[in-house]
Design a protein around this motif. Structure first.
Motif, PDB file in Angstrom:
ATOM      1  N   ASP A 237      -4.352  -5.126 -36.797  1.00 32.69           N
ATOM      2  CA  ASP A 237      -3.324  -5.879 -36.417  1.00 32.69           C
ATOM      3  C   ASP A 237      -2.062  -5.024 -35.961  1.00 32.69           C
ATOM      4  OD1 ASP A 237      -4.298  -8.557 -37.417  1.00 32.69           O
ATOM      5  OD2 ASP A 237      -4.125  -7.577 -39.465  1.00 32.69           O
ATOM      6  N   VAL A 238      -1.983  -3.712 -36.484  1.00 30.89           N
ATOM      7  CA  VAL A 238      -0.983  -2.720 -36.102  1.00 30.89           C
ATOM      8  C   VAL A 238      -1.606  -1.526 -36.178  1.00 30.89           C
ATOM      9  CG1 VAL A 238       1.034  -1.628 -36.690  1.00 30.89           C
ATOM     10  CG2 VAL A 238       0.813  -4.164 -37.244  1.00 30.89           C
ATOM     11  N   VAL A 239      -1.084  -0.774 -35.080  1.00 33.19           N
ATOM     12  CA  VAL A 239      -1.504   0.762 -35.240  1.00 33.19           C
ATOM     13  C   VAL A 239      -0.517   1.678 -35.065  1.00 33.19           C
ATOM     14  CG1 VAL A 239      -2.587   2.735 -33.815  1.00 33.19           C
ATOM     15  CG2 VAL A 239      -4.034   0.450 -33.932  1.00 33.19           C
ATOM     16  N   LEU A 240      -0.411   2.502 -36.199  1.00 28.41           N
ATOM     17  CA  LEU A 240       0.726   3.342 -36.029  1.00 28.41           C
ATOM     18  C   LEU A 240       0.391   4.870 -35.729  1.00 28.41           C
ATOM     19  CD1 LEU A 240       2.672   2.503 -39.411  1.00 28.41           C
ATOM     20  CD2 LEU A 240       3.183   1.811 -36.956  1.00 28.41           C
ATOM     21  N   VAL A 241       1.292   5.446 -34.453  1.00 27.38           N
ATOM     22  CA  VAL A 241       0.692   6.564 -34.150  1.00 27.38           C
ATOM     23  C   VAL A 241       1.845   7.763 -34.408  1.00 27.38           C
ATOM     24  CG1 VAL A 241       0.257   8.253 -32.097  1.00 27.38           C
ATOM     25  CG2 VAL A 241      -0.436   5.783 -32.106  1.00 27.38           C
ATOM     26  N   ILE A 242       1.483   8.472 -35.184  1.00 21.91           N
ATOM     27  CA  ILE A 242       2.596   9.691 -35.818  1.00 21.91           C
ATOM     28  C   ILE A 242       2.689  10.811 -34.710  1.00 21.91           C
ATOM     29  CG2 ILE A 242       3.272  11.221 -37.627  1.00 21.91           C
ATOM     30  CD1 ILE A 242       1.519   9.703 -39.609  1.00 21.91           C
ATOM     31  N   GLY A 243       3.984  10.872 -34.539  1.00 21.74           N
ATOM     32  CA  GLY A 243       4.030  11.801 -33.417  1.00 21.74           C
ATOM     33  C   GLY A 243       5.793  11.691 -32.604  1.00 21.74           C
ATOM     34  N   SER A 244       6.026  12.595 -31.708  1.00 19.48           N
ATOM     35  CA  SER A 244       7.068  12.663 -31.143  1.00 19.48           C
ATOM     36  C   SER A 244       7.303  11.939 -30.069  1.00 19.48           C
ATOM     37  CB  SER A 244       7.697  14.188 -31.243  1.00 19.48           C
ATOM     38  OG  SER A 244       9.060  14.449 -30.208  1.00 19.48           O
ATOM     39  N   GLU A 245       8.493  11.415 -29.716  1.00 18.60           N
ATOM     40  CA  GLU A 245       8.672  10.778 -28.451  1.00 18.60           C
ATOM     41  C   GLU A 245       8.588  11.815 -27.205  1.00 18.60           C
ATOM     42  OE1 GLU A 245      12.314   8.514 -28.089  1.00 18.60           O
ATOM     43  OE2 GLU A 245      11.629   7.090 -29.532  1.00 18.60           O
ATOM     44  N   THR A 246       8.604  12.899 -27.472  1.00 23.00           N
ATOM     45  CA  THR A 246       8.533  13.945 -26.317  1.00 23.00           C
ATOM     46  C   THR A 246       7.183  14.583 -26.455  1.00 23.00           C
ATOM     47  OG1 THR A 246       8.990  15.746 -28.026  1.00 23.00           O
ATOM     48  CG2 THR A 246      10.769  15.087 -26.557  1.00 23.00           C
ATOM     49  N   SER A 247       6.076  14.006 -27.079  1.00 22.28           N
ATOM     50  CA  SER A 247       4.901  14.355 -26.968  1.00 22.28           C
ATOM     51  C   SER A 247       3.866  13.646 -26.200  1.00 22.28           C
ATOM     52  CB  SER A 247       3.965  14.447 -28.536  1.00 22.28           C
ATOM     53  OG  SER A 247       2.785  14.372 -28.602  1.00 22.28           O
TER      54      SER A 247
ATOM     55  N   TRP B  78       8.851  -1.802 -41.299  1.00 19.62           N
ATOM     56  CA  TRP B  78       7.983  -2.542 -42.244  1.00 19.62           C
ATOM     57  C   TRP B  78       7.859  -4.030 -41.903  1.00 19.62           C
ATOM     58  CZ3 TRP B  78       4.786   0.627 -44.444  1.00 19.62           C
ATOM     59  CH2 TRP B  78       5.073   2.026 -44.889  1.00 19.62           C
ATOM     60  N   ALA B  79       9.034  -4.301 -41.290  1.00 20.71           N
ATOM     61  CA  ALA B  79       8.944  -5.714 -40.955  1.00 20.71           C
ATOM     62  C   ALA B  79       7.642  -5.971 -39.947  1.00 20.71           C
ATOM     63  CB  ALA B  79      10.138  -6.399 -40.374  1.00 20.71           C
ATOM     64  N   ARG B  80       7.545  -5.324 -39.140  1.00 26.04           N
ATOM     65  CA  ARG B  80       6.280  -5.414 -38.108  1.00 26.04           C
ATOM     66  C   ARG B  80       5.011  -5.368 -38.853  1.00 26.04           C
ATOM     67  NH1 ARG B  80       5.977  -6.736 -32.888  1.00 26.04           N
ATOM     68  NH2 ARG B  80       7.868  -5.956 -31.698  1.00 26.04           N
ATOM     69  N   LEU B  81       4.965  -5.109 -40.187  1.00 27.54           N
ATOM     70  CA  LEU B  81       3.484  -5.191 -40.712  1.00 27.54           C
ATOM     71  C   LEU B  81       3.399  -6.510 -41.621  1.00 27.54           C
ATOM     72  CD1 LEU B  81       3.763  -1.841 -40.179  1.00 27.54           C
ATOM     73  CD2 LEU B  81       2.559  -1.694 -42.348  1.00 27.54           C
ATOM     74  N   GLU B  82       4.595  -7.181 -41.737  1.00 26.59           N
ATOM     75  CA  GLU B  82       4.458  -8.543 -42.517  1.00 26.59           C
ATOM     76  C   GLU B  82       3.231  -9.463 -41.716  1.00 26.59           C
ATOM     77  OE1 GLU B  82       7.999 -10.404 -42.794  1.00 26.59           O
ATOM     78  OE2 GLU B  82       9.074  -8.946 -43.739  1.00 26.59           O
ATOM     79  N   GLY B  83       2.453  -9.646 -42.574  1.00 29.33           N
ATOM     80  CA  GLY B  83       1.172 -10.754 -42.315  1.00 29.33           C
ATOM     81  C   GLY B  83       0.121  -9.967 -41.924  1.00 29.33           C
ATOM     82  N   ALA B  84       0.264  -8.505 -41.683  1.00 29.55           N
ATOM     83  CA  ALA B  84      -0.765  -7.760 -41.231  1.00 29.55           C
ATOM     84  C   ALA B  84      -1.648  -7.638 -42.301  1.00 29.55           C
ATOM     85  CB  ALA B  84      -0.353  -6.466 -40.645  1.00 29.55           C
ATOM     86  N   THR B  85      -3.147  -7.504 -41.965  1.00 30.17           N
ATOM     87  CA  THR B  85      -4.125  -7.133 -42.983  1.00 30.17           C
ATOM     88  C   THR B  85      -5.043  -5.696 -42.639  1.00 30.17           C
ATOM     89  OG1 THR B  85      -5.731  -8.539 -42.014  1.00 30.17           O
ATOM     90  CG2 THR B  85      -4.403  -9.396 -43.761  1.00 30.17           C
TER      91      THR B  85
END
Length: 319
Positions: free
Chosen positions: A219-229, A258-265
């Protein structure tokens, strides 16, 4: 008290540090250990604030250009590579310098030089202004390399001699986007010389493959990284293209909306090649504080690449 909602976490593998980033960080650490603090570093050694701040704490001073570093202290060049004028200036000033350019970026430099020596006109597929692109353009005289960023650029490009063309690429591009640009070039110039081996580095390719493998389930993908990367930004694009409901780049757990994760499973987590694993662990812990989590690692391949440190750091001074 209501039970916490459930969250299935898919953890992409490979993720995080690649061999070139690992080597570059070690180079700064070893240079400080060998020469003492401070050691100057031209540009961010890798594109990650957490890495840069940790190295600053142990004695690294980051500067934008070589003229900001004194003659009598060692300087390290970043993993992205530098124009030839930079080490030439360091030598003119009789500075101790250590080149942390990723060997896979150096391979692109060697290819470009070889094509130039053979009289070919060179096309570089990449993003204008990125330090790696600046470094590659700076390997040859002005005008020897034409930068192409898009399929439209490839279609509009007019070479001096279509029969004498070669292309190289930035190492951190989207595999799919680059394939489209290469196809456009080859359709117009069938004789264009390609790299002996793919220029996009193994780590970029593997991290994109891992995201593709999990994105459709997320439902959601989070990528850890910098905007300059660059490689981190590409992971967000790949996730969306591969079917993720939503994808976002976050510097660390504190940056999560965290609001973006509401309803995600199902949540997918990965990290760009310059993001330390500690940030992944902190993000998983932060998810665990809010959700009843089940973590599943989705591994598409194993990596065992290791690059040697420069000789100047591994040899002891002669007694």
């Amino acid at each position: 008290m209501s039970a916490r909602p459930s969250m299935h976490v898919l953890l992409a593998a490979p993720r995080g540090f690649c061999a070139g980033v690992d080597r570059a960080i070690q180079i700064v650490e070893q240079a400080i250990a060998k020469f003492g603090a401070p050691v100057y570093v031209r540009h961010e050694i890798v594109h990650n604030r957490h890495v840069v701040e940790r190295l600053q704490r142990i004695g690294a001073i980051f500067v934008d250009e070589l003229d900001e570093a004194p003659d009598d202290r060692p300087v390290v060049f970043s993993a992205h590579g530098v124009p030839k004028s930079v080490p030439a200036e360091a030598e003119r000033r009789d500075m101790i310098y250590v080149d942390a350019t990723c060997p896979l970026v150096s391979k692109v430099h060697v290819e470009a030089q070889r094509h130039y020596n053979n009289g070919a006109e060179i096309v570089l597929i990449g993003h204008a202004g990125h330090p790696e692109v600046v470094g590659t353009l700076g390997q040859l005289p002005d005008g020897a390399i034409t930068l192409i960023e898009t399929v439209e650029d490839a279609k509009a490009f007019e070479p001096r001699d279509p029969a004498s063309l070669a292309f190289v690429t930035q190492t951190t591009l989207s595999v799919d986007d680059t394939a489209e640009i290469v196809a456009a070039l080859k359709a117009r110039f069938p004789a264009i010389a390609a790299p002996h081996k793919e220029d996009i580095c193994y780590a970029t390719t593997n991290r994109q493959a891992a995201v593709k493998a999990m994105a459709e389930r997320c439902d959601v993908v989070l990528v850890i990284g910098s905007e300059t990367s660059s490689n981190s930004m590409r992971l967000v694009e790949v996730a969306l293209r591969a079917g993720a409901g939503h994808a976002a780049l976050v510097e660390d757990a504190n940056a999560v909306d965290w609001a973006r994760l509401e309803g995600a499973t199902t949540l997918g987590i990965t990290a760009g090649a310059s993001a330390p694993e500690s940030l992944v662990e902190s993000l998983i812990a932060a998810v665990g504080e809010r959700y009843d989590t089940q973590v599943e690692e989705l591994r598409v391949t194993d990596e065992d690449v290791v690059f040697k440190l420069p000789r100047i750091l591994t040899i002891e001074a002669a007694e």
